[in-house]
Design an enzyme around this catalytic site. Structure first.
Site, PDB file in Angstrom:
ATOM      1  N   LYS A 102       0.987  -1.169   0.086  1.00 26.30           N
ATOM      2  CA  LYS A 102      -0.091   0.116  -0.079  1.00 26.30           C
ATOM      3  C   LYS A 102       0.994   1.233   0.098  1.00 26.30           C
ATOM      4  O   LYS A 102       0.710   2.277  -0.790  1.00 26.30           O
ATOM      5  CB  LYS A 102      -0.894  -0.010   0.976  1.00 26.30           C
ATOM      6  CG  LYS A 102      -2.079  -0.948   1.237  1.00 26.30           C
ATOM      7  CD  LYS A 102      -2.693  -1.039   2.371  1.00 26.30           C
ATOM      8  CE  LYS A 102      -3.938  -2.337   2.348  1.00 26.30           C
ATOM      9  NZ  LYS A 102      -4.320  -2.992   3.483  1.00 26.30           N
ATOM     10  N   ASP A 151     -11.343   2.754   4.140  1.00 29.23           N
ATOM     11  CA  ASP A 151     -11.445   1.372   4.169  1.00 29.23           C
ATOM     12  C   ASP A 151     -13.172   1.068   4.053  1.00 29.23           C
ATOM     13  O   ASP A 151     -13.493   0.104   3.791  1.00 29.23           O
ATOM     14  CB  ASP A 151     -11.166   0.717   5.532  1.00 29.23           C
ATOM     15  CG  ASP A 151      -9.842  -0.036   5.349  1.00 29.23           C
ATOM     16  OD1 ASP A 151      -9.802  -0.991   3.969  1.00 29.23           O
ATOM     17  OD2 ASP A 151      -9.103  -0.356   6.296  1.00 29.23           O
ATOM     18  N   GLN A 162      -4.837  -1.470   9.503  1.00 27.90           N
ATOM     19  CA  GLN A 162      -4.506  -2.704   9.163  1.00 27.90           C
ATOM     20  C   GLN A 162      -5.288  -3.685  10.099  1.00 27.90           C
ATOM     21  O   GLN A 162      -4.869  -3.738  11.302  1.00 27.90           O
ATOM     22  CB  GLN A 162      -3.257  -3.112   8.657  1.00 27.90           C
ATOM     23  CG  GLN A 162      -2.972  -4.399   8.246  1.00 27.90           C
ATOM     24  CD  GLN A 162      -3.469  -4.394   6.692  1.00 27.90           C
ATOM     25  OE1 GLN A 162      -3.706  -3.527   6.013  1.00 27.90           O
ATOM     26  NE2 GLN A 162      -3.739  -5.724   6.051  1.00 27.90           N
TER      27      GLN A 162
HETATM   28  N1  GUN Z   1      -6.931  -6.770   6.322  1.00 30.92           N
HETATM   29  C1  GUN Z   1      -7.355  -7.673   5.316  1.00 30.92           C
HETATM   30  N2  GUN Z   1      -7.969  -6.829   4.243  1.00 30.92           N
HETATM   31  C2  GUN Z   1      -7.903  -5.744   4.614  1.00 30.92           C
HETATM   32  C3  GUN Z   1      -8.524  -4.517   4.245  1.00 30.92           C
HETATM   33  O1  GUN Z   1      -9.021  -4.367   3.195  1.00 30.92           O
HETATM   34  N3  GUN Z   1      -8.427  -3.136   5.101  1.00 30.92           N
HETATM   35  C4  GUN Z   1      -7.798  -3.293   6.401  1.00 30.92           C
HETATM   36  N4  GUN Z   1      -7.750  -2.346   7.108  1.00 30.92           N
HETATM   37  N5  GUN Z   1      -7.409  -4.395   6.815  1.00 30.92           N
HETATM   38  C5  GUN Z   1      -7.504  -5.617   5.937  1.00 30.92           C
END
Ligand code: GUN
Length: 298
Positions: free
Chosen positions: A67, A134, A111
């Site tokens: 990311k 998100d 995350q």
């Molecule tokens: N962990 C696995 N997929 C995601 C996601 O799309 N967003 C976040 N914040 N954590 C994750």
């Protein structure tokens, strides 16, 4: 995509199955985002994304690094805040509060999963909904369900919809069967497909006669986290099959769909890797642009 796979598919005496190339489509989206970053730069705005990660989970570390890399590559202001695995809930909440107040931060992503001592819901609700790239904050969930365009849509389901759109798959009037009812993927997809006038059925671990339901699908989306669970018997000939699963087995990645068994039946199918996966980051970057515009009244 891969010549090997194409060769394998062409052996079947059926109309060719199209592989949905998530890598190529995500590159298109990233190119579009790069243009938006340039346009915002002319107005003195640099979109800013901050990712918060707690602990050392290797898969989460990999996702977070990619990311960071992708957002930097497009000229965004990208930051990662790392906490040790034993960080307290208060420390994380304090950090989010600071990020909410920071005008250079347009998007905040925490995350998941978080360590046990931290309540995920408390953390998610602490994020300013206007920075919630998100789309997990209850306000954005509500906006999505009620069809309000202000909603930040969770990145993976948003990516699924973009794949179908760019592949020119008709959704209106079609029977979409979603296997999996997670907050991150299955549930948001219900709203997204309904908005496109599909008939939507959701299956999950307690569904009886799963095969008889999935066989009805014109579009079958699978997000259950079970290695190659969906077999040929689950799929109607000509269905579009979207595989959201990423399962690592002996160092190799597999989807929730048994690709080799299902691909010959499908009219279109996403591979794993290279299908839905690359779309998640592309949509995160798109959401960050949306947040930067929102913050600046654009
Ligand atoms: N962990 C696995 N997929 C995601 C996601 O799309 N967003 C976040 N914040 N954590 C994750």
């Amino acid at each position: 995509m891969s010549t090997l796979r194409e060769n394998r598919l062409s052996r079947y005496n059926k109309p060719m199955t199209t592989l949905i190339d998530g890598k190529a489509i995500s590159s298109q989206i990233k190119a579009e985002v790069a243009l938006e970053v340039q346009a915002l730069a002319k107005q003195g705005i640099t979109p800013g994304l901050t990712v918060v990660i707690v602990g050392e989970d290797p898969a989460s570390q990999t996702y977070v690094s990619s990311k960071e890399k992708s957002s930097k590559a497009l000229g965004m202001n990208s930051n990662v805040i790392r906490f040790p695995a034993d960080a307290s809930e208060d420390e994380v909440l304090y950090c989010i509060d600071e990020l909410n107040k920071d005008n250079t931060v347009h998007g905040i992503l925490v995350q998941l999963p978080l360590p046990k001592q931290i309540n995920e819901n408390k953390v998610i609700i602490a994020i300013d909904p206007k920075k919630d790239v998100d789309g997990f904050h209850p306000m954005n969930v509500g906006y999505l369900v009620s069809g309000n365009a202000e909603a930040f849509v969770p990145c993976t389901p948003a990516g699924v919809m973009v794949l179908l759109e760019r592949e020119k798959v008709t959704i209106e009037g079609k029977h979409v069967v979603i296997v999996g009812r997670s907050h991150m993927v299955g549930k948001p997809l219900i709203s997204l497909f309904l908005q496109k006038n599909a008939t939507v059925t959701v299956c999950h671990s307690r569904t009886q006669n799963l095969t008889s339901v999935t066989q009805l699908a014109d579009i079958l989306v699978v997000a259950i986290g079970k290695d190659r669970f969906i077999k040929a018997e689950h799929v109607k000939e000509g269905a579009v099959v979207i595989d959201v699963g990423i399962n690592r087995v002996d160092g190799k990645l597999y989807g929730d769909v048994d690709f080799d068994a299902v691909a010959p039946l499908a009219s279109k199918i996403t591979p794993v890797p290279g299908g839905v996966g690359p779309m998640t980051i592309a949509l995160l970057l798109k959401n960050t642009i949306k947040a930067a515009k929102l913050a600046n009244g654009i």
